[in-house]
Design a protein around this motif. Structure first.
Motif, short mmCIF file in Angstrom:
data_model
loop_
_atom_site.label_atom_id
_atom_site.label_comp_id
_atom_site.label_asym_id
_atom_site.label_seq_id
_atom_site.Cartn_x
_atom_site.Cartn_y
_atom_site.Cartn_z
N ASP A 66 0.84 -1.21 0.00
CA ASP A 66 0.00 0.00 0.00
C ASP A 66 0.87 1.26 0.00
OD1 ASP A 66 -2.25 -1.60 0.01
OD2 ASP A 66 -2.68 -1.31 2.16
N ASP A 67 1.90 1.27 0.85
CA ASP A 67 2.82 2.41 0.90
C ASP A 67 3.49 2.62 -0.46
OD1 ASP A 67 2.17 2.71 3.55
OD2 ASP A 67 4.04 1.83 4.32
N TYR A 68 3.92 1.55 -1.06
CA TYR A 68 4.58 1.63 -2.36
C TYR A 68 3.61 2.19 -3.41
CZ TYR A 68 6.35 0.26 -6.92
OH TYR A 68 6.76 0.27 -8.23
N ASN A 69 2.39 1.70 -3.43
CA ASN A 69 1.41 2.17 -4.42
C ASN A 69 1.09 3.65 -4.25
OD1 ASN A 69 1.15 -0.27 -5.79
ND2 ASN A 69 -0.46 -1.00 -4.40
N LYS A 70 1.08 4.14 -3.02
CA LYS A 70 0.82 5.57 -2.76
C LYS A 70 1.97 6.45 -3.25
CE LYS A 70 -2.03 4.83 1.32
NZ LYS A 70 -2.08 4.91 2.79
N GLU A 71 3.21 5.93 -3.11
CA GLU A 71 4.39 6.73 -3.42
C GLU A 71 4.99 6.44 -4.79
OE1 GLU A 71 6.97 5.57 -0.27
OE2 GLU A 71 5.87 6.66 1.26
N ALA A 72 4.51 5.46 -5.50
CA ALA A 72 5.14 4.98 -6.73
C ALA A 72 5.32 6.09 -7.76
CB ALA A 72 4.33 3.84 -7.34
N LYS A 74 5.90 9.20 -7.37
CA LYS A 74 6.91 10.18 -6.96
C LYS A 74 8.32 9.60 -6.85
CE LYS A 74 3.83 11.34 -3.58
NZ LYS A 74 3.58 11.71 -2.22
N LEU A 75 8.46 8.28 -6.91
CA LEU A 75 9.76 7.65 -6.68
C LEU A 75 10.63 7.63 -7.94
CD1 LEU A 75 8.64 4.55 -4.57
CD2 LEU A 75 9.69 6.64 -3.73
N LEU A 76 11.91 7.71 -7.71
CA LEU A 76 12.86 7.56 -8.81
C LEU A 76 12.86 6.11 -9.27
CD1 LEU A 76 15.84 9.58 -7.29
CD2 LEU A 76 14.27 10.37 -9.06
N ASP A 77 13.26 5.87 -10.50
CA ASP A 77 13.22 4.52 -11.07
C ASP A 77 14.04 3.51 -10.26
OD1 ASP A 77 11.48 5.16 -13.07
OD2 ASP A 77 13.02 5.45 -14.60
N ASN A 78 15.24 3.90 -9.84
CA ASN A 78 16.06 2.94 -9.09
C ASN A 78 15.46 2.62 -7.72
OD1 ASN A 78 16.64 5.43 -7.93
ND2 ASN A 78 18.83 5.02 -7.72
N VAL A 79 14.84 3.59 -7.07
CA VAL A 79 14.16 3.36 -5.79
C VAL A 79 12.92 2.50 -6.01
CG1 VAL A 79 12.97 4.47 -3.85
CG2 VAL A 79 15.01 5.54 -4.82
N LYS A 80 12.22 2.78 -7.10
CA LYS A 80 11.04 1.99 -7.46
C LYS A 80 11.41 0.52 -7.66
CE LYS A 80 7.49 4.11 -10.14
NZ LYS A 80 6.95 4.41 -11.46
N GLN A 81 12.47 0.27 -8.38
CA GLN A 81 12.92 -1.10 -8.66
C GLN A 81 13.32 -1.82 -7.36
OE1 GLN A 81 16.02 -0.51 -11.55
NE2 GLN A 81 14.66 -1.09 -13.25
N ARG A 82 14.02 -1.08 -6.51
CA ARG A 82 14.44 -1.68 -5.24
C ARG A 82 13.24 -2.03 -4.38
NH1 ARG A 82 17.50 2.30 -2.00
NH2 ARG A 82 15.43 2.72 -1.27
#
Length: 165
Positions: A66-72, A74-82
């Motif tokens: 849920d946290d990831y979906n809320k912030e996805a 706004k996140l940079l690609d490398n942070v998203k992948q991690r």
């Protein structure tokens, strides 16, 4: 010589009738054993503990997802992948934990059932030796097409007594 042979042949059918056969129903005995009840209680407690652990892991996964979906967005690609990799690993851990828990429960069930069966077999042997039975057959398995109640003795009460029931 002929008279001896004839006497032996005439006695042979009588020896068949002198043999004692017995039967019992393990489906009536095992579920009523205190060891069986204790084993079931222990297995249920273990399963409940495993379910609670798994539920905590699933809740953690749901929260992180849920946290990831809320912030996805706004996140940079490398942070998203991690973060996606972390979620994937957590999901795989949940699946592995579930499989491990199922295997552990099956192992415990097998061990407990084996111990109970050994107790029953010891009681059957004790009853068989005390009663002079040649065969004692379990009628609950369904593998035996017919057991005559008039030519075979039901030793279930004796087995229960030998088991302390």
């Amino acid at each position: 010589m002929k008279k001896i042979l004839l006497a032996i042949l005439m006695m042979a059918p009588l020896s068949v009738f002198a043999q004692k056969f017995a039967h019992f129903n393990s489906a009536d005995i095992i579920p009523n054993m205190k060891e069986y009840t204790a084993a079931q209680t222990e297995i249920e407690a273990l399963a409940k503990q495993y379910d609670e652990d798994l539920k905590r892991m699933q809740d953690e996964f749901q929260k992180k997802n849920d946290d990831y979906n809320k912030e996805a967005a706004k996140l940079l690609d490398n942070v998203k992948q991690r973060r996606e990799q972390e979620l994937q690993e957590l999901y795989q851990r949940i699946q592995q934990t579930y499989q491990d828990n199922q295997a552990a429960i099956q192992k415990v069930q097998g061990e407990k059932l084996q111990a109970i069966q050994e107790l029953v077999m010891a009681a059957i042997k004790k009853v068989g030796e005390a009663g002079g039975y040649i065969y004692i057959v379990d009628t609950s398995t369904g593998a035996i097409p017919f057991v005559s109640p008039t030519l075979s003795t039901d030793v279930s009460p004796e087995i229960k007594k030998a088991l302390g029931m």
